[in-house]
Each structure stands twice: as structure tokens, then as C-alpha cells.
Design a protein around this motif. Structure first.
Motif, PDB file in Angstrom:
ATOM      1  N   LEU A  71      13.711  -9.594   4.485  1.00  0.00           N
ATOM      2  CA  LEU A  71      13.405  -8.279   3.918  1.00  0.00           C
ATOM      3  C   LEU A  71      11.921  -7.973   4.051  1.00  0.00           C
ATOM      4  O   LEU A  71      11.525  -6.878   4.433  1.00  0.00           O
ATOM      5  CB  LEU A  71      13.818  -8.255   2.440  1.00  0.00           C
ATOM      6  CG  LEU A  71      13.569  -6.950   1.705  1.00  0.00           C
ATOM      7  CD1 LEU A  71      14.476  -5.867   2.233  1.00  0.00           C
ATOM      8  CD2 LEU A  71      13.797  -7.127   0.208  1.00  0.00           C
ATOM      9  N   GLY A  72      11.122  -9.011   3.745  1.00  0.00           N
ATOM     10  CA  GLY A  72       9.678  -8.821   3.861  1.00  0.00           C
ATOM     11  C   GLY A  72       9.299  -8.466   5.285  1.00  0.00           C
ATOM     12  O   GLY A  72       8.495  -7.571   5.531  1.00  0.00           O
TER      13      GLY A  72
ATOM     14  N   ASP B 241      10.336  -4.949   5.967  1.00  0.00           N
ATOM     15  CA  ASP B 241       9.449  -4.015   5.270  1.00  0.00           C
ATOM     16  C   ASP B 241       8.118  -3.862   5.990  1.00  0.00           C
ATOM     17  O   ASP B 241       7.599  -2.757   6.133  1.00  0.00           O
ATOM     18  CB  ASP B 241       9.198  -4.502   3.842  1.00  0.00           C
ATOM     19  CG  ASP B 241      10.291  -4.006   2.900  1.00  0.00           C
ATOM     20  OD1 ASP B 241      10.958  -3.015   3.269  1.00  0.00           O
ATOM     21  OD2 ASP B 241      10.476  -4.608   1.832  1.00  0.00           O
TER      22      ASP B 241
ATOM     23  N   LEU C 270       8.686  -1.842   8.961  1.00  0.00           N
ATOM     24  CA  LEU C 270       8.857  -0.455   8.558  1.00  0.00           C
ATOM     25  C   LEU C 270       7.494   0.200   8.316  1.00  0.00           C
ATOM     26  O   LEU C 270       7.228   1.309   8.765  1.00  0.00           O
ATOM     27  CB  LEU C 270       9.674  -0.425   7.270  1.00  0.00           C
ATOM     28  CG  LEU C 270      10.438   0.834   6.973  1.00  0.00           C
ATOM     29  CD1 LEU C 270      11.606   0.963   7.924  1.00  0.00           C
ATOM     30  CD2 LEU C 270      10.937   0.818   5.535  1.00  0.00           C
ATOM     31  N   ALA C 271       6.642  -0.547   7.606  1.00  0.00           N
ATOM     32  CA  ALA C 271       5.325  -0.019   7.298  1.00  0.00           C
ATOM     33  C   ALA C 271       4.547   0.232   8.581  1.00  0.00           C
ATOM     34  O   ALA C 271       3.905   1.273   8.740  1.00  0.00           O
ATOM     35  CB  ALA C 271       4.573  -0.986   6.397  1.00  0.00           C
TER      36      ALA C 271
ATOM     37  N   GLN D 201       5.936   3.254  10.243  1.00  0.00           N
ATOM     38  CA  GLN D 201       5.523   4.484   9.575  1.00  0.00           C
ATOM     39  C   GLN D 201       4.086   4.836   9.910  1.00  0.00           C
ATOM     40  O   GLN D 201       3.734   6.001  10.061  1.00  0.00           O
ATOM     41  CB  GLN D 201       5.693   4.338   8.060  1.00  0.00           C
ATOM     42  CG  GLN D 201       7.078   4.798   7.640  1.00  0.00           C
ATOM     43  CD  GLN D 201       7.387   4.484   6.200  1.00  0.00           C
ATOM     44  OE1 GLN D 201       6.657   3.741   5.550  1.00  0.00           O
ATOM     45  NE2 GLN D 201       8.455   5.049   5.711  1.00  0.00           N
ATOM     46  N   GLU D 202       3.268   3.798  10.009  1.00  0.00           N
ATOM     47  CA  GLU D 202       1.882   4.058  10.343  1.00  0.00           C
ATOM     48  C   GLU D 202       1.772   4.593  11.775  1.00  0.00           C
ATOM     49  O   GLU D 202       1.025   5.527  12.039  1.00  0.00           O
ATOM     50  CB  GLU D 202       1.072   2.779  10.176  1.00  0.00           C
ATOM     51  CG  GLU D 202      -0.392   3.075   9.995  1.00  0.00           C
ATOM     52  CD  GLU D 202      -1.083   1.980   9.211  1.00  0.00           C
ATOM     53  OE1 GLU D 202      -0.522   1.532   8.200  1.00  0.00           O
ATOM     54  OE2 GLU D 202      -2.170   1.581   9.632  1.00  0.00           O
TER      55      GLU D 202
ATOM     56  N   HIS E 100       2.727   8.106  11.744  1.00  0.00           N
ATOM     57  CA  HIS E 100       1.638   8.915  11.193  1.00  0.00           C
ATOM     58  C   HIS E 100       0.593   9.207  12.268  1.00  0.00           C
ATOM     59  O   HIS E 100       0.149  10.337  12.435  1.00  0.00           O
ATOM     60  CB  HIS E 100       1.035   8.143  10.027  1.00  0.00           C
ATOM     61  CG  HIS E 100       0.093   8.937   9.210  1.00  0.00           C
ATOM     62  ND1 HIS E 100       0.518   9.765   8.192  1.00  0.00           N
ATOM     63  CD2 HIS E 100      -1.244   9.073   9.263  1.00  0.00           C
ATOM     64  CE1 HIS E 100      -0.522  10.353   7.660  1.00  0.00           C
ATOM     65  NE2 HIS E 100      -1.609   9.963   8.288  1.00  0.00           N
TER      66      HIS E 100
ATOM     67  N   PRO F 114       8.348  -8.014  -1.975  1.00  0.00           N
ATOM     68  CA  PRO F 114       8.308  -7.389  -0.650  1.00  0.00           C
ATOM     69  C   PRO F 114       8.317  -5.865  -0.752  1.00  0.00           C
ATOM     70  O   PRO F 114       7.636  -5.186  -0.003  1.00  0.00           O
ATOM     71  CB  PRO F 114       9.575  -7.901   0.033  1.00  0.00           C
ATOM     72  CG  PRO F 114       9.911  -9.141  -0.704  1.00  0.00           C
ATOM     73  CD  PRO F 114       9.466  -8.924  -2.104  1.00  0.00           C
TER      74      PRO F 114
ATOM     75  N   SER G 177       4.841  -4.396  -1.573  1.00  0.00           N
ATOM     76  CA  SER G 177       3.880  -4.460  -0.483  1.00  0.00           C
ATOM     77  C   SER G 177       4.165  -3.343   0.530  1.00  0.00           C
ATOM     78  O   SER G 177       3.255  -2.708   1.035  1.00  0.00           O
ATOM     79  CB  SER G 177       3.929  -5.823   0.191  1.00  0.00           C
ATOM     80  OG  SER G 177       5.091  -5.915   0.982  1.00  0.00           O
ATOM     81  N   ALA G 178       5.468  -3.056   0.759  1.00  0.00           N
ATOM     82  CA  ALA G 178       5.804  -2.009   1.720  1.00  0.00           C
ATOM     83  C   ALA G 178       5.337  -0.648   1.214  1.00  0.00           C
ATOM     84  O   ALA G 178       4.752   0.132   1.947  1.00  0.00           O
ATOM     85  CB  ALA G 178       7.305  -1.991   1.957  1.00  0.00           C
TER      86      ALA G 178
ATOM     87  N   SER H 219       1.516  -0.128   1.535  1.00  0.00           N
ATOM     88  CA  SER H 219       0.861  -0.029   2.830  1.00  0.00           C
ATOM     89  C   SER H 219       1.152   1.295   3.540  1.00  0.00           C
ATOM     90  O   SER H 219       0.391   1.713   4.381  1.00  0.00           O
ATOM     91  CB  SER H 219       1.288  -1.195   3.718  1.00  0.00           C
ATOM     92  OG  SER H 219       2.667  -1.099   3.942  1.00  0.00           O
ATOM     93  N   THR H 220       2.280   1.969   3.176  1.00  0.00           N
ATOM     94  CA  THR H 220       2.567   3.214   3.882  1.00  0.00           C
ATOM     95  C   THR H 220       1.883   4.404   3.237  1.00  0.00           C
ATOM     96  O   THR H 220       1.829   5.470   3.796  1.00  0.00           O
ATOM     97  CB  THR H 220       4.071   3.500   3.896  1.00  0.00           C
ATOM     98  OG1 THR H 220       4.549   3.367   2.576  1.00  0.00           O
ATOM     99  CG2 THR H 220       4.800   2.561   4.820  1.00  0.00           C
TER     100      THR H 220
ATOM    101  N   MET I   6      -0.942   6.848   2.116  1.00  0.00           N
ATOM    102  CA  MET I   6      -2.315   7.172   2.477  1.00  0.00           C
ATOM    103  C   MET I   6      -3.063   7.583   1.219  1.00  0.00           C
ATOM    104  O   MET I   6      -2.496   8.093   0.272  1.00  0.00           O
ATOM    105  CB  MET I   6      -2.323   8.307   3.496  1.00  0.00           C
ATOM    106  CG  MET I   6      -1.929   7.846   4.884  1.00  0.00           C
ATOM    107  SD  MET I   6      -3.149   6.720   5.530  1.00  0.00           S
ATOM    108  CE  MET I   6      -2.384   6.187   7.036  1.00  0.00           C
TER     109      MET I   6
ATOM    110  N   THR J 236      -5.401  15.255   8.446  1.00  0.00           N
ATOM    111  CA  THR J 236      -4.624  14.058   8.139  1.00  0.00           C
ATOM    112  C   THR J 236      -5.580  12.884   8.011  1.00  0.00           C
ATOM    113  O   THR J 236      -6.752  12.985   8.365  1.00  0.00           O
ATOM    114  CB  THR J 236      -3.548  13.809   9.219  1.00  0.00           C
ATOM    115  OG1 THR J 236      -2.739  12.716   8.816  1.00  0.00           O
ATOM    116  CG2 THR J 236      -4.168  13.521  10.569  1.00  0.00           C
TER     117      THR J 236
ATOM    118  N   LEU K 164      -6.292   8.897   9.005  1.00  0.00           N
ATOM    119  CA  LEU K 164      -5.898   7.811   9.902  1.00  0.00           C
ATOM    120  C   LEU K 164      -6.537   6.516   9.411  1.00  0.00           C
ATOM    121  O   LEU K 164      -7.657   6.509   8.910  1.00  0.00           O
ATOM    122  CB  LEU K 164      -6.355   8.094  11.334  1.00  0.00           C
ATOM    123  CG  LEU K 164      -5.610   9.210  12.061  1.00  0.00           C
ATOM    124  CD1 LEU K 164      -6.097   9.300  13.488  1.00  0.00           C
ATOM    125  CD2 LEU K 164      -4.121   8.980  12.029  1.00  0.00           C
TER     126      LEU K 164
END
Lengths: 109, 603
Positions: A34-35, A38, A41-42, A45-46, A49, B84, B87-88, B91-92, B94, B109, B111
Motif C-alpha cells: 500500500l505504501g 501510495d 500515486l503521489a 499526481q505530481e 500537476h 501510509p 504520507s500520501a 505529499s500531493t 501543494m 500554479t 511547482l
């Protein structure tokens, strides 16, 4: 009377211990997974962005105008190219304008 | 074995019978079962009760623990979040929310970048490290960095913020101990100059310093969804492009422009020249940061006649066909009020407006009176800072001591200095049926109707629309024509005031347009600062020559984009290169007929 009881409980204790150990192990490995997901995923997502920012940069109206001039040559539509619904002639009563009707007419011709 | 005979009854105690000395209590008497009595019985009772209570307490305690154990281990929605997940989420997110335009295009935006800092205690060779770093990052002062790296009493010094990914890799490769990266955010404006003035900019710590960034600073830090502005990027681009072309054509020192939706107060586009790149806001000249639309206060000139005429009609001081003497210049004390195009005859109220007569407007305002004039201008927002979501909104310059002469000059837009934003808000109230709405930079929901404040009646508004239209069809605003979009408007040409004197030849030439005139949707304002003639004719620097064509061009290019249905009316049809609708249809019909004929021939 006593022996089966002791036997039963001993087995039960060992079974519980073993299943607990197995469960814990599984949970740990799942949690690690899962970690990982995740974090992925992060990161995605970045990236998304950043890509959105890049998209905004690449679709600057000034750049689009330049690209259009180079590749397409589209121009602003003139007012006379547009018309309202009131300019559309009324449909004749006997006409069947549904796709089926139109297909029929094509066939008849 | 009668010793096993059960003894019934509460408080009974069993004493075994065999072996008189082997049991406790054997000395108490006969070896037959009997009830214990007296203090002994009481003591035993007490012990039993205590045992019961203690046992109950233990059972209670253990079952509580058991229940909680099941709750914590099996029903896993405990208050403590799982690691977990947190932490997710962290980090996403902003630090600062995005800003988007009315169609969702990204305007600002954040960055993620890496910033380089050092812990001087861990740096072994300060000079060597500084030299190596300067090689990787051009523009870094090696001597200065070496000095900083020798500050052994500090544990944290910034070396360079917002590195490029390539620089980060190269620094990593250098392998200098004591250097660390910190994840930081950098504000990015993909559209650069185009959106500079209303967006503003942030400092290195991402704190908003100007524009929307400063006004919504706290909000932008807190929110997760992007902030949606009323700006339309396409219209904004066209507005800025047209203004830049006008500045170039007329060698002007600056220009400003706005497009406002009259029914919601939304600012659809706002540009001011000169401008700057908000991505590098720190080394920008002061003039470039100045938003002329909201910070600049100007004497607007003839565009103010819109308010004078509307006021006279609204208060019943005059009707459209009342005549006023505009034959001779008007002398009041030491002032002389002249007309730019002297009519040499009496003019009606309509003609005063359409021909832009200063003398007539001054007389009209005097008929309304000083008190009513002040009241009206206050009502329509000329005395107050325009309410807008920008920290940069200037207070207008209104005369302290308002005498008759002030009313007479303010009637044609001199002696009061307001921001273009105030003027646009006021004109849209006159045009939209009489409702003043606060201008806004935030997109309004389609269903919500902003009630506004009534400043003139619907009838006055309709009369004013007629007059504004005539300015474009037959008078000074002819160059603002845009076929199909029924433009109306008013020109303004004002001499600029510097240290109390009007400067001859230094003008602010402006045009305020409204379209479509039969049911106004948008107000467009264009002002060009100190234009020079583009064709050699020294007279061609007025609002009608400089600003009106810009407004017309903006409307021609954006009308369809703004969703205005073009209607081709008589006076537009005579223009060259235009085929009337009927003719197009007739041609189409002929073509169809022709194709059928050819088909018939083929058969």
C-alpha cells in the motif's frame, strides 16, 4: 473428560498463534505494498500537476495563434457566417425528417 | 460419609466430621455438621462478600479490556490514522492553490523544486565547495558563498532557491558534504505578462505581494480547489494584443483596457501597459507594476458626459429635445469653457451628447444643480474606491471645496480624477437598465442574479443607450464600429494635469464602448496615455482617432467568443465585402437548383 479438553485448547492455542502470525505477516506485506502504491500515486499526481502547468504553458493564446497561422490558417468567423434558428425555414408538414424517414427517401430515389 | 451432607442456607459453613484434630474448628465441639455462629460467622461472611466484590471488579476490568481489544484490533477505524495514508496525503498537497480562468485554464500554479542549503559545521572545505558550486550555478558569487560557509555558529544557510533539475543532479554529483536539498514550491505563471496586473505575484516564501495573490493570500494557502477568476484568457489575449498595437502605433507611454459583463459585474479581461513578467517580479520598474485600471486616477474627459446627461434626464432637469445655447464659449470667473468642434448654433440635449459639447454639458449640469450633481456622482460610485478583489484600488480625487465651477467642469470630465474601473462600473449601470453592480474578478455562478443598486430608471437607461449608439453611428465614435455587434459608446480626450497645470498636447485618449446596444452585455474601456499622431495629422490623437478603433477591433474579434449573437442591421449592411443573409440563402438555393438540373441531365 479432561484430556479432550486439554487437547482441544492446546490445538486452539497453536492454531490461534499460527493464524495470528500469518495474519500479521500478510498485513505487513500488504501495508508495504500500500505504501508503495501510495508513493507511486503521489508521484503520478505530481507528474500530472507538472503536466497541467506545461499544458497551460503550451496552450498560451499567443502560441496557438502562431501555430494556427503556420499550420491551419483559421480566421475569426464573420458575423454574417452566423445565423439564428429563426433563419431556418419551417419544416413542411408532410416531410419526415427523422433518420429513418430520410433513409427511406434516399432509398426511393 | 455423612461429612458430604450438603448444608443448605446462606451463611452456613461445612465442617468435616472425621479426625477431631485435623481440621480447623474441630475444637469447637461435636463432630456433627452445624452452623458456625457469632463473630466467626460474621468474619466469614465479610470475607466472602469481599471476595465477591473483588471478583466482580476483576471480571468487569478484564471484560472492558477484552472489549477494547476487539474494538482496536478488529474494528480498525481507530482514531489513529494509518501511516501510509497520511504520507500520501501530505505529499500531493501543494502549499498554495492554483488560480484558473473562467474556463478552467491554469493562470497560476505551484511547482515543486529543490532548494539548496548548507550546514556550515559539516562543510570541510568552504572555499573549495564555493568554487565548485559557482561552476554549476552561473551567477553565484563564490566569494560570498565561501564567506557564508565559514559561519560555523550557524546550522542553516540558504545557498540557492529553486534549482533546475539539472543543477540538482550536478550538485549531487559533486558530493560535497554538508550540502542538503529542501523540497520547496515555486509559483509559476504560464501566461507571463498577459495576466500580470490582476494576478500579481509572490515573494520567495510564496507570500502574495500584489493582485489577487495578495488579496486572497490566506485563502489560497488554505484551499485545495483552485480559485476561479472571471477572466477569459482568450479575450484577455486579444485585449492585450490590441492595446500593445495601439501603444506601438501611437508611440504612447502606456495604455489600459477592460472588458466587463454588465449583468454580473464580472471583469472578463483587464490589461495595463507597460507590464512585467510575474515570474521574475523582483527587478521590475515601478511604472510596469502600476495597474492603470485600478490604481491610476485620471481626468476622464468627455466620457463623463454620459453621467451628466443621464443625471439631467433622470432628475427631469431636461428632455432630449430641449435646446441649449452653445454658440459662444462659456466664461465663468477666470475660466473659459470651449468646444472642440464649435457648433455655432443652439444644440438639443441629444446633440450636446452626440457632438460632445463642453459648453452644453456645463449648462446642463448647472440646470441640475451642484447638490444633485454631487449626490448623483456619489450614488454611481465616483467618490469611493471601487470595490474589487485587488489590494490596488485607488481612491478618486474629488474636489474638497465643490463650487459651481467644479460642477461645470466635472460635467465634461475635468476637475475630478477617477480610476477607469470606477468609470466602467458606472457606465455599465447606465447601460444595463440602471443597476450599479460592484465589479468583481471572481467568477459568478450562472444562476445567481446580482440585484445591484438602482441609480437611474430603466427609461433613462434606454434613452442613454440610444444616445450612445448615435455617437458610434454618426459622430466621434465611428471608428468603433463592429458589424453585427451594435456598438455604442463615448469618446474621451483629456489634457493631462501635471503639478496643477494642463499640459498642452499630452492627452489621455479614451473610449468606452457598450455592446450590443439593444440589450447590453459588455462594456469595453480603452485608454491610451500620451498618444502621438500615427498619420502625421496632429489632430488625430483624440479618443475617436486613437481609442475608438482599438475598442472596435476588440469587439469585432471577441464578440462571438463572448457569446453575442450578431445581428446585421441596415447601416452595417452597406459596408464593403458583406453579403446580406438573404443573398447568401438565394445563392444557396440557386446552387441546389443547379445541382438538381445537372442530375436530371445525367439521367
Amino acid at each position: 473428560m479432561r484430556r479432550p479438553g486439554i487437547f482441544f485448547w492446546t490445538v486452539a492455542v497453536f492454531a490461534a498463534g499460527a493464524s495470528l502470525f500469518y495474519m500479521k505477516h500478510r498485513v505487513q506485506s500488504l501495508e508495504a505494498e500500500l505504501g508503495k502504491v501510495d508513493r507511486k500515486l503521489a508521484a503520478e499526481q505530481e507528474t500530472l500537476h507538472v503536466l497541467r502547468a506545461e499544458w497551460a504553458y503550451l496552450t498560451r493564446p499567443g502560441r496557438l495563434v502562431k501555430l494556427n497561422k503556420k499550420h491551419l490558417g483559421l480566421v475569426t468567423p464573420k458575423p454574417e457566417q452566423l445565423s439564428g434558428f429563426d433563419a431556418v425555414p419551417p419544416r413542411k408538414a408532410h416531410e419526415d425528417a427523422t433518420p429513418a424517414g430520410l433513409a427511406n427517401r434516399e432509398g426511393a430515389r | 460419609m455423612n461429612a458430604h451432607t450438603p448444608v443448605s442456607g446462606a451463611g452456613a459453613i461445612y465442617i468435616p466430621a472425621d479426625g477431631p484434630d485435623r481440621y480447623c474448628g474441630a475444637d469447637m465441639g461435636a463432630a456433627t455438621p452445624r452452623m458456625a455462629e457469632g463473630p466467626v460467622k460474621q468474619a466469614i461472611e465479610l470475607g466472602r462478600n469481599r471476595l465477591l466484590v473483588a471478583g466482580a471488579l476483576f471480571i468487569l476490568g478484564f471484560s472492558a479490556i477484552g472489549v477494547r481489544l476487539v474494538d482496536v484490533s478488529l474494528m480498525s477505524q481507530g482514531a489513529e490514522p494509518r501511516l501510509p495514508n497520511t504520507s500520501a496525503a501530505a505529499s500531493t498537497r501543494m502549499e498554495r492553490a492554483d488560480i484558473v480562468d473562467r474556463n478552467g485554464a491554469v493562470l497560476a500554479t505551484s511547482l515543486t523544486t529543490a532548494s539548496l542549503f548548507a550546514d556550515p559545521r559539516d562543510v570541510l572545505d568552504a572555499d573549495g565547495a564555493a568554487t565548485l558550486l559557482a561552476e554549476v550555478m552561473p551567477g553565484l558569487n563564490a566569494a560570498e558563498v565561501a564567506l557564508k560557509l565559514r559561519l560555523k555558529d550557524r546550522r542553516f544557510i540558504w545557498i540557492r532557491r529553486n534549482l533546475t533539475p539539472r543543477q540538482q543532479v550536478e550538485i549531487n554529483r559533486l558530493g560535497i558534504p554538508g550540502l542538503y536539498f529542501q523540497r520547496t514550491e515555486r509559483r509559476v505563471y504560464p501566461h507571463g505578462r498577459m495576466t500580470a496586473h490582476f494576478l500579481g505575484y509572490t515573494d520567495v516564501d510564496n507570500k502574495g505581494l500584489a493582485g489577487v495573490e495578495a488579496f486572497f493570500d490566506n485563502d489560497l494557502r488554505g484551499r485545495r480547489r483552485p480559485l476561479q477568476l472571471s477572466i477569459d484568457l482568450g479575450v484577455q489575449h486579444i485585449l492585450r494584443e490590441e492595446l500593445a498595437a495601439a501603444v506601438k502605433r501611437h508611440r504612447a507611454i502606456g495604455a489600459s483596457g477592460m472588458v466587463m459583463d454588465v449583468s454580473t459585474g464580472e471583469i472578463v479581461a483587464m490589461a495595463s501597459l507597460p507590464d512585467y513578467d510575474p515570474n521574475q517580479p523582483m527587478n521590475v520598474r515601478k511604472e510596469a507594476r502600476f495597474n492603470r485600471n485600478t490604481l491610476g486616477v485620471f481626468e476622464m474627459g468627455s466620457t463623463f458626459k454620459i453621467f451628466t446627461t443621464a443625471m439631467a434626464l433622470e432628475f427631469g432637469a431636461a428632455r432630449l429635445d430641449d435646446l441649449y445655447d452653445t454658440r459662444r464659449p462659456l466664461k465663468v470667473a477666470s475660466f473659459t469653457i470651449r468646444d472642440y468642434h464649435p457648433a455655432g448654433r443652439d444644440l438639443s440635449v441629444s446633440e450636446i451628447f452626440v457632438e460632445s459639447s463642453n459648453i452644453g454639458s456645463a449648462r446642463l449640469a448647472m440646470d441640475v444643480g451642484v447638490k444633485a450633481h454631487k449626490y448623483f456622482l456619489r450614488e454611481i460610485g465616483m467618490f469611493d474606491r471601487a470595490p474589487i478583489e485587488l489590494p490596488e484600488s485607488a481612491r478618486p480625487l474629488v474636489p474638497q471645496n465643490w463650487r459651481e465651477i467644479n460642477t461645470m467642469t466635472i460635467a465634461f470630465g475635468h476637475g475630478i480624477a477617477v480610476t477607469p474601473l470606477q468609470l466602467v462600473a458606472g457606465v455599465s449601470a447606465i447601460a444595463n437598465g440602471g443597476l450599479l453592480r460592484a465589479p468583481t474578478l471572481i467568477r459568478q455562478d450562472a444562476g445567481v442574479v446580482n440585484p445591484g443598486k438602482r441609480v437611474v430608471s430603466a427609461k433613462t437607461s434606454a434613452q442613454m443607450r440610444g444616445l450612445l449608439r448615435r455617437v458610434v453611428t454618426e459622430s466621434t465614435g465611428r471608428k468603433a464600429k463592429a458589424p453585427g455587434f451594435r456598438v455604442g459608446g463615448k469618446t474621451g480626450t483629456a489634457e493631462k494635469l501635471k503639478s496643477g497645470r494642463y499640459q498642452h498636447g499630452k492627452l489621455l485618449s479614451s473610449f468606452v464602448a457598450v455592446f450590443p446596444m439593444d440589450n447590453p452585455r459588455y462594456v469595453v474601456h480603452v485608454a491610451v496615455d500620451e498618444p502621438k499622431s500615427a498619420d502625421g495629422n496632429r489632430k488625430h490623437v483624440t479618443g475617436g482617432w486613437v481609442a475608438a478603433p482599438v475598442a472596435g477591433s476588440i469587439i469585432r474579434r471577441t464578440g462571438l467568443k463572448l457569446g453575442v449573437q450578431p445581428v446585421l442591421i441596415e447601416d452595417d449592411r452597406n459596408k464593403k465585402g458583406f453579403a446580406p443573409l438573404q443573398k447568401v440563402r438565394a445563392q444557396g438555393g440557386a446552387e441546389i437548383a443547379a445541382s438538381q438540373e445537372s442530375k436530371g441531365a445525367a439521367e
